[in-house]
Motif scaffolding. Structure first.
Motif, PDB file in Angstrom:
ATOM      1  N   VAL A   5       0.852  -1.182   0.000  1.00  0.00           N
ATOM      2  CA  VAL A   5       0.000   0.000   0.000  1.00  0.00           C
ATOM      3  C   VAL A   5       0.886   1.229   0.000  1.00  0.00           C
ATOM      4  O   VAL A   5       1.716   1.406   0.888  1.00  0.00           O
ATOM      5  N   PHE A   6       0.714   2.059  -1.026  1.00  0.00           N
ATOM      6  CA  PHE A   6       1.372   3.359  -1.091  1.00  0.00           C
ATOM      7  C   PHE A   6       0.369   4.389  -0.608  1.00  0.00           C
ATOM      8  O   PHE A   6      -0.754   4.454  -1.120  1.00  0.00           O
ATOM      9  N   CYS A   7       0.764   5.193   0.385  1.00  0.00           N
ATOM     10  CA  CYS A   7      -0.122   6.222   0.905  1.00  0.00           C
ATOM     11  C   CYS A   7       0.691   7.274   1.642  1.00  0.00           C
ATOM     12  O   CYS A   7       1.893   7.119   1.848  1.00  0.00           O
ATOM     13  N   SER A   8       0.030   8.291   2.082  1.00  0.00           N
ATOM     14  CA  SER A   8       0.653   9.430   2.731  1.00  0.00           C
ATOM     15  C   SER A   8       1.090   9.119   4.163  1.00  0.00           C
ATOM     16  O   SER A   8       0.441   8.354   4.866  1.00  0.00           O
ATOM     17  N   ASP A  14     -10.644  13.155   8.190  1.00  0.00           N
ATOM     18  CA  ASP A  14     -11.384  11.909   8.419  1.00  0.00           C
ATOM     19  C   ASP A  14     -11.971  11.308   7.149  1.00  0.00           C
ATOM     20  O   ASP A  14     -12.184  10.098   7.086  1.00  0.00           O
ATOM     21  N   ARG A  15     -12.244  12.133   6.134  1.00  0.00           N
ATOM     22  CA  ARG A  15     -12.811  11.568   4.888  1.00  0.00           C
ATOM     23  C   ARG A  15     -11.824  10.618   4.221  1.00  0.00           C
ATOM     24  O   ARG A  15     -12.217   9.791   3.398  1.00  0.00           O
ATOM     25  N   TYR A  16     -10.537  10.714   4.581  1.00  0.00           N
ATOM     26  CA  TYR A  16      -9.518   9.785   4.087  1.00  0.00           C
ATOM     27  C   TYR A  16      -9.153   8.751   5.139  1.00  0.00           C
ATOM     28  O   TYR A  16      -8.882   7.589   4.818  1.00  0.00           O
ATOM     29  N   VAL A  17      -9.122   9.156   6.392  1.00  0.00           N
ATOM     30  CA  VAL A  17      -8.692   8.267   7.474  1.00  0.00           C
ATOM     31  C   VAL A  17      -9.698   7.144   7.713  1.00  0.00           C
ATOM     32  O   VAL A  17      -9.309   5.970   7.826  1.00  0.00           O
ATOM     33  N   THR A  18     -10.968   7.464   7.780  1.00  0.00           N
ATOM     34  CA  THR A  18     -11.981   6.450   8.086  1.00  0.00           C
ATOM     35  C   THR A  18     -12.005   5.331   7.035  1.00  0.00           C
ATOM     36  O   THR A  18     -11.946   4.150   7.394  1.00  0.00           O
ATOM     37  N   PRO A  19     -12.052   5.638   5.734  1.00  0.00           N
ATOM     38  CA  PRO A  19     -12.016   4.556   4.744  1.00  0.00           C
ATOM     39  C   PRO A  19     -10.698   3.767   4.774  1.00  0.00           C
ATOM     40  O   PRO A  19     -10.686   2.558   4.534  1.00  0.00           O
ATOM     41  N   ALA A  20      -9.589   4.446   5.081  1.00  0.00           N
ATOM     42  CA  ALA A  20      -8.302   3.749   5.174  1.00  0.00           C
ATOM     43  C   ALA A  20      -8.334   2.752   6.329  1.00  0.00           C
ATOM     44  O   ALA A  20      -7.897   1.607   6.192  1.00  0.00           O
ATOM     45  N   ASP A  40       5.421   5.210  11.000  1.00  0.00           N
ATOM     46  CA  ASP A  40       4.439   5.153  12.071  1.00  0.00           C
ATOM     47  C   ASP A  40       3.783   6.518  12.250  1.00  0.00           C
ATOM     48  O   ASP A  40       3.525   6.960  13.368  1.00  0.00           O
ATOM     49  N   THR A  41       3.542   7.188  11.120  1.00  0.00           N
ATOM     50  CA  THR A  41       2.890   8.497  11.128  1.00  0.00           C
ATOM     51  C   THR A  41       1.810   8.534  10.041  1.00  0.00           C
ATOM     52  O   THR A  41       1.868   7.801   9.065  1.00  0.00           O
ATOM     53  N   GLY A  42       0.853   9.411  10.256  1.00  0.00           N
ATOM     54  CA  GLY A  42      -0.155   9.693   9.242  1.00  0.00           C
ATOM     55  C   GLY A  42      -0.971   8.493   8.809  1.00  0.00           C
ATOM     56  O   GLY A  42      -1.264   7.593   9.597  1.00  0.00           O
ATOM     57  N   LEU A  43      -1.324   8.488   7.526  1.00  0.00           N
ATOM     58  CA  LEU A  43      -2.139   7.413   6.974  1.00  0.00           C
ATOM     59  C   LEU A  43      -1.399   6.080   6.999  1.00  0.00           C
ATOM     60  O   LEU A  43      -2.008   5.021   7.121  1.00  0.00           O
ATOM     61  N   MET A  44      -0.067   6.128   6.914  1.00  0.00           N
ATOM     62  CA  MET A  44       0.712   4.888   7.023  1.00  0.00           C
ATOM     63  C   MET A  44       0.479   4.233   8.386  1.00  0.00           C
ATOM     64  O   MET A  44       0.331   3.021   8.489  1.00  0.00           O
ATOM     65  N   LYS A  45       0.434   5.036   9.437  1.00  0.00           N
ATOM     66  CA  LYS A  45       0.173   4.516  10.784  1.00  0.00           C
ATOM     67  C   LYS A  45      -1.239   3.965  10.880  1.00  0.00           C
ATOM     68  O   LYS A  45      -1.455   2.892  11.463  1.00  0.00           O
ATOM     69  N   VAL A  46      -2.199   4.670  10.310  1.00  0.00           N
ATOM     70  CA  VAL A  46      -3.591   4.202  10.314  1.00  0.00           C
ATOM     71  C   VAL A  46      -3.672   2.821   9.674  1.00  0.00           C
ATOM     72  O   VAL A  46      -4.321   1.911  10.213  1.00  0.00           O
ATOM     73  N   MET A  47      -3.017   2.663   8.540  1.00  0.00           N
ATOM     74  CA  MET A  47      -3.030   1.370   7.852  1.00  0.00           C
ATOM     75  C   MET A  47      -2.373   0.286   8.703  1.00  0.00           C
ATOM     76  O   MET A  47      -2.917  -0.810   8.862  1.00  0.00           O
ATOM     77  N   ALA A  48      -1.203   0.581   9.253  1.00  0.00           N
ATOM     78  CA  ALA A  48      -0.489  -0.409  10.067  1.00  0.00           C
ATOM     79  C   ALA A  48      -1.291  -0.784  11.307  1.00  0.00           C
ATOM     80  O   ALA A  48      -1.401  -1.976  11.653  1.00  0.00           O
ATOM     81  N   ASP A  49      -1.857   0.215  11.991  1.00  0.00           N
ATOM     82  CA  ASP A  49      -2.673  -0.053  13.181  1.00  0.00           C
ATOM     83  C   ASP A  49      -3.850  -0.958  12.839  1.00  0.00           C
ATOM     84  O   ASP A  49      -4.139  -1.925  13.554  1.00  0.00           O
ATOM     85  N   GLY A  50      -4.536  -0.631  11.743  1.00  0.00           N
ATOM     86  CA  GLY A  50      -5.720  -1.393  11.361  1.00  0.00           C
ATOM     87  C   GLY A  50      -5.419  -2.817  10.973  1.00  0.00           C
ATOM     88  O   GLY A  50      -6.112  -3.753  11.399  1.00  0.00           O
ATOM     89  N   ARG A  93       8.423  -7.547  -2.394  1.00  0.00           N
ATOM     90  CA  ARG A  93       7.766  -8.232  -1.280  1.00  0.00           C
ATOM     91  C   ARG A  93       6.251  -8.331  -1.448  1.00  0.00           C
ATOM     92  O   ARG A  93       5.573  -8.939  -0.625  1.00  0.00           O
ATOM     93  N   ALA A  94       5.721  -7.723  -2.500  1.00  0.00           N
ATOM     94  CA  ALA A  94       4.269  -7.647  -2.677  1.00  0.00           C
ATOM     95  C   ALA A  94       3.755  -8.618  -3.734  1.00  0.00           C
ATOM     96  O   ALA A  94       4.449  -8.932  -4.699  1.00  0.00           O
ATOM     97  N   ASP A  95       2.512  -9.044  -3.515  1.00  0.00           N
ATOM     98  CA  ASP A  95       1.784  -9.819  -4.526  1.00  0.00           C
ATOM     99  C   ASP A  95       0.838  -8.926  -5.312  1.00  0.00           C
ATOM    100  O   ASP A  95       0.380  -9.299  -6.393  1.00  0.00           O
ATOM    101  N   ALA A  96       0.541  -7.757  -4.744  1.00  0.00           N
ATOM    102  CA  ALA A  96      -0.389  -6.807  -5.355  1.00  0.00           C
ATOM    103  C   ALA A  96      -0.084  -5.429  -4.788  1.00  0.00           C
ATOM    104  O   ALA A  96       0.585  -5.303  -3.766  1.00  0.00           O
ATOM    105  N   VAL A  97      -0.603  -4.394  -5.471  1.00  0.00           N
ATOM    106  CA  VAL A  97      -0.330  -3.018  -5.075  1.00  0.00           C
ATOM    107  C   VAL A  97      -1.637  -2.231  -5.008  1.00  0.00           C
ATOM    108  O   VAL A  97      -2.470  -2.322  -5.918  1.00  0.00           O
ATOM    109  N   VAL A  98      -1.770  -1.434  -3.931  1.00  0.00           N
ATOM    110  CA  VAL A  98      -2.886  -0.506  -3.802  1.00  0.00           C
ATOM    111  C   VAL A  98      -2.295   0.877  -3.572  1.00  0.00           C
ATOM    112  O   VAL A  98      -1.474   1.075  -2.681  1.00  0.00           O
ATOM    113  N   VAL A  99      -2.725   1.829  -4.388  1.00  0.00           N
ATOM    114  CA  VAL A  99      -2.299   3.216  -4.236  1.00  0.00           C
ATOM    115  C   VAL A  99      -3.454   3.977  -3.602  1.00  0.00           C
ATOM    116  O   VAL A  99      -4.543   4.041  -4.165  1.00  0.00           O
ATOM    117  N   MET A 100      -3.188   4.518  -2.424  1.00  0.00           N
ATOM    118  CA  MET A 100      -4.194   5.297  -1.709  1.00  0.00           C
ATOM    119  C   MET A 100      -3.849   6.774  -1.842  1.00  0.00           C
ATOM    120  O   MET A 100      -2.906   7.134  -2.538  1.00  0.00           O
TER     121      MET A 100
END
Length: 180
Positions: A5-8, A14-20, A40-50, A93-100
């Motif tokens: 996942v590539f993201c900020s 929240d319109r970006y954080v909640t869907p992430a 461990d910051t921003g949307l990258m942290k949100v993704m990792a936490d989730g 290391r990836a099998d697929a890619v998602v660009v957020m």
């Protein structure tokens, strides 16, 4: 499946954080690993936490000048010497890619991944997750490139535009032959 996942790394609305967060939890609950820039910051942290909170694995690839922002507690964390090596390791290391949603770094990663796919350097499925219409303009530009002959392969063979995490993951699992 290991999903890059590539993201900020920025703190976003929240319109970006909640869907992430919803997408990350869906990935983790589905047993997929997050391959990401390791921050461990921003949307990258949100993704990792989730993902981690839902039982998924974290595979981080940071870069020397950002290593101080790397997430402690990832299942794997690699630190590369520069951004070019980082992108190569993320893809490897990836099998697929998602660009957020993201800024110039995310856009750079997206265009490089698409260029490599266009030239047959990888066949991994690529999704642009168009949260809140963030990539509407880019989608229009890609369609123009296709219409005017700038793309030697059909746009649909390069990238799938998803409006939400559910459709993004469904597409990736379909491409990978994952049975639910």
């Amino acid at each position: 499946m290991n999903i890059c996942v590539f993201c900020s790394a920025a703190d976003l609305d929240d319109r970006y954080v909640t869907p992430a967060r919803q997408f990350a939890e869906l990935m983790g609950k589905s047993g997929h690993a997050l391959v990401w820039g390791g921050s461990d910051t921003g949307l990258m942290k949100v993704m990792a936490d989730g993902v981690q909170g839902a039982g998924g694995k974290l595979i981080g690839v940071s870069v020397e000048f950002l290593a101080h922002k790397a997430r402690a507690g990832a299942d794997e964390m690699l630190v590369t010497k520069d951004l070019a090596e980082r992108k190569a390791q993320l893809l490897a290391r990836a099998d697929a890619v998602v660009v957020m949603v993201g800024g110039t770094g995310t856009l750079d990663e997206a265009t490089e991944i698409l260029e490599l796919r266009k030239h047959g350097m990888h066949a991994k499925p690529v999704v642009l997750l168009n949260t809140a219409g963030f990539y509407d303009g880019l989608q229009e530009q890609f369609q123009r490139m296709e219409t005017e002959g700038f793309l030697p392969v059909p746009l649909k063979d390069l990238v799938f535009f998803a409006e939400d995490g559910v459709s993004a993951l469904a597409y990736l699992e379909e491409q990978a032959g994952v049975q639910r």
